[in-house]
Scaffold this motif. Structure first.
Motif, PDB file in Angstrom:
ATOM      1  N   GLY A 176       0.816  -1.222   0.000  1.00  0.00           N
ATOM      2  CA  GLY A 176       0.000   0.000   0.000  1.00  0.00           C
ATOM      3  C   GLY A 176       0.843   1.263   0.000  1.00  0.00           C
ATOM      4  N   GLY A 177       1.965   1.241  -0.741  1.00  0.00           N
ATOM      5  CA  GLY A 177       2.790   2.443  -0.862  1.00  0.00           C
ATOM      6  C   GLY A 177       2.201   3.363  -1.922  1.00  0.00           C
ATOM      7  N   ALA A 183      -3.481   2.833  -7.055  1.00  0.00           N
ATOM      8  CA  ALA A 183      -4.305   1.762  -7.631  1.00  0.00           C
ATOM      9  C   ALA A 183      -5.601   1.627  -6.839  1.00  0.00           C
ATOM     10  N   ALA A 184      -5.491   1.664  -5.524  1.00  0.00           N
ATOM     11  CA  ALA A 184      -6.691   1.543  -4.678  1.00  0.00           C
ATOM     12  C   ALA A 184      -7.653   2.686  -4.960  1.00  0.00           C
ATOM     13  N   ILE A 197      -3.241  -4.785   1.200  1.00  0.00           N
ATOM     14  CA  ILE A 197      -2.466  -5.568   2.168  1.00  0.00           C
ATOM     15  C   ILE A 197      -1.071  -4.961   2.264  1.00  0.00           C
ATOM     16  N   ASP A 198      -0.629  -4.672   3.477  1.00  0.00           N
ATOM     17  CA  ASP A 198       0.728  -4.141   3.648  1.00  0.00           C
ATOM     18  C   ASP A 198       1.293  -4.716   4.942  1.00  0.00           C
ATOM     19  N   ILE A 201       2.072  -1.423   9.653  1.00  0.00           N
ATOM     20  CA  ILE A 201       0.821  -1.025  10.328  1.00  0.00           C
ATOM     21  C   ILE A 201       0.624   0.487  10.268  1.00  0.00           C
ATOM     22  N   PRO A 202       1.687   1.299  10.481  1.00  0.00           N
ATOM     23  CA  PRO A 202       1.466   2.751  10.320  1.00  0.00           C
ATOM     24  C   PRO A 202       0.915   3.097   8.938  1.00  0.00           C
ATOM     25  N   ARG A 203       1.391   2.431   7.913  1.00  0.00           N
ATOM     26  CA  ARG A 203       0.881   2.717   6.565  1.00  0.00           C
ATOM     27  C   ARG A 203      -0.591   2.291   6.442  1.00  0.00           C
TER      28      ARG A 203
END
Ligand SMILES: NC(=O)C1=CN([C@@H]2O[C@H](COP(=O)(O)OP(=O)(O)OC[C@H]3O[C@@H](n4cnc5c(N)ncnc54)[C@H](O)[C@@H]3O)[C@@H](O)[C@H]2O)C=CC1
Ligand SMILES: CC(=O)C(=O)O
Ligand SMILES: [Mg+2]
Length: 371
Positions: A176-177, A183-184, A197-198, A201-203
């Motif tokens: 999720g960068g 894309a999301a 999915i990453d 957790i902070p991200r």
């Protein structure tokens, strides 16, 4: 400094290392810029436009490589290009060396000083010269997925957003960068059901705040990846461990449990890909099928929209390029972010993650080994 811009020669690569606007900035700073004839044709910038911006035009790449102190490009040098690089010459471009030992050998043998856009950092620890192309690729990934999902293209025959009364496609984004978030955003905007999915957790918290429930987030484990991938219509591969080869999150065995006609878009292919069955493809022949699952693995996705991409890339590279042109290699020693970008110097690998991925010795530039 004499700065040279060859025409890109990778298949269907239409971007250019310096736009005419960037040339004006280099010239205003006192540098001499030479572009290869036709270098800007992919973005509609003729040789005359470059001349008006203050550049000279050379008839061949050979002239550019022979006469420049620094070469500014977009894609990794191809074999004919690395053969023309020389000791003391700076190469400023994307390299993606980790999965590409042939190119690494070529660059090491040349003795050149190669700074990779994708490992230059900023004060926040992000990758400012990768980010603009990741924004483009993340957005394009959903366009590519939508096209590949069509029955005629081998896909499941689904519309990403469905229609009222019919469920939309399930899109799973691995990583999720920058790519993953764009894309999301596109997939959600089209009405798809989206999960990111990453392993950070902070991200995931940031994404949760940004998308306020419109996108689901999950922590990356073998189990969560399996569950989501098996139920997905589209999986976007967007993980990155900077400098290193991408982790293989989807194995060949997993394809058998996926929906027939599901689509995998491996944006991370330039770092080797995050699906075991990925191999690089081109814009002319972008997809192939393995076990009934469609794979799209184009390694230079932003090359398809060169006007947008060249502009966005130049906005980001300009300050770093001007630093290099102004101070030469001293800029790398002075600036920790450019130093993180240094991958190869005088026949040594100077980036730790790149060296580890290639199985070669790491020679930090400070150690004197590569000085
Ligand atoms: N094919 C193409 O044309 C292009 C490819 N790219 C590539 O896309 C990839 C992603 O780039 P960015 O989004 O800018 O990177 P980024 O660094 O912004 O994001 C990567 C994300 O992956 C996550 N990650 C790492 N390991 C993971 C794991 N095991 N499970 C789940 N998440 C994990 C990280 O926490 C991070 O949030 C890179 O390989 C980049 O080179 C970028 C632009 C164009
Ligand atoms: C990042 C990259 O590889 C590209 O823009 O082609
Ligand atoms: Mg690439």
């Amino acid at each position: 400094m004499r700065v040279g811009v060859p025409r890109e020669i990778k298949v269907q690569e239409y971007r250019v290392g310096l736009t005419p606007g960037a040339v004006r900035e280099y010239v205003a700073a006192g540098h001499q810029v030479t572009v290869e004839t036709g270098a800007g044709s992919g973005i509609g910038a003729s040789d005359e436009v470059y001349q008006r911006a203050g550049a000279s035009v050379a008839a061949s790449a050979r002239d550019i490589f022979a006469k420049s102190d620094m070469i500014v490009k977009v894609k990794e040098p191809q074999a004919s290009e690395w053969a023309q690089l020389r000791e003391g010459q700076i190469l400023f471009t994307y390299l993606h060396l980790a999965p590409d030992s042939e190119q690494a050998k070529g660059l090491l043998a040349s003795g050149c000083t190669a700074i990779a856009y994708e490992t230059v950092t900023d004060a926040a620890g992000h990758l400012p010269l990768l980010a603009p192309m990741s924004e483009v690729a993340g957005r394009l990934a959903i366009e590519a997925a939508g096209a590949a999902l069509k029955r005629s293209a081998g896909g499941r025959g689904l519309l990403l957003g469905g229609v009222p009364g019919v469920q939309p496609a399930r899109v799973v984004v691995l990583g999720g960068g920058v790519v993953g978030m764009q894309a999301a955003r596109m997939a959600a905007g089209l009405g798809a059901e989206v999960t990111v999915i990453d392993r950070s957790i902070p991200r995931l918290r940031e994404l949760d705040d940004i998308f306020v429930g419109r996108v689901r987030t999950r922590f990356s484990t073998i189990e969560s990846v399996e569950e989501e991938v098996f139920a997905a219509d589209v999986v976007i591969g967007a993980v990155l461990v900077p400098g290193a080869s991408a982790p293989k999150l989807v194995t060949r065995a997993m394809l058998k449990s996926m929906r027939p006609g599901a689509v995998l878009v491996d944006v991370a292919i330039d770092q080797g890909g995050c699906f075991e069955t990925s191999h690089p493809t081109t814009h002319t022949d972008p997809t192939y099928e393995v076990d009934g699952v469609v794979h799209y693995c184009v390694a230079n996705m932003p090359g398809a929209v060169p006007v947008t991409s060249s502009q966005a890339l130049n906005n980001a590279t300009l300050p770093f390029g001007l630093m290099l042109a102004g101070k030469g290699f001293a800029a790398v020693l002075e600036n920790p972010h450019l130093r993180n970008g240094l991958n190869v110097h005088r026949g040594r690998i100077t980036n730790k993650a790149v060296a580890e991925s290639l199985g070669l010795e790491f020679a930090p530039v400070e150690s004197g080994l590569a000085a």
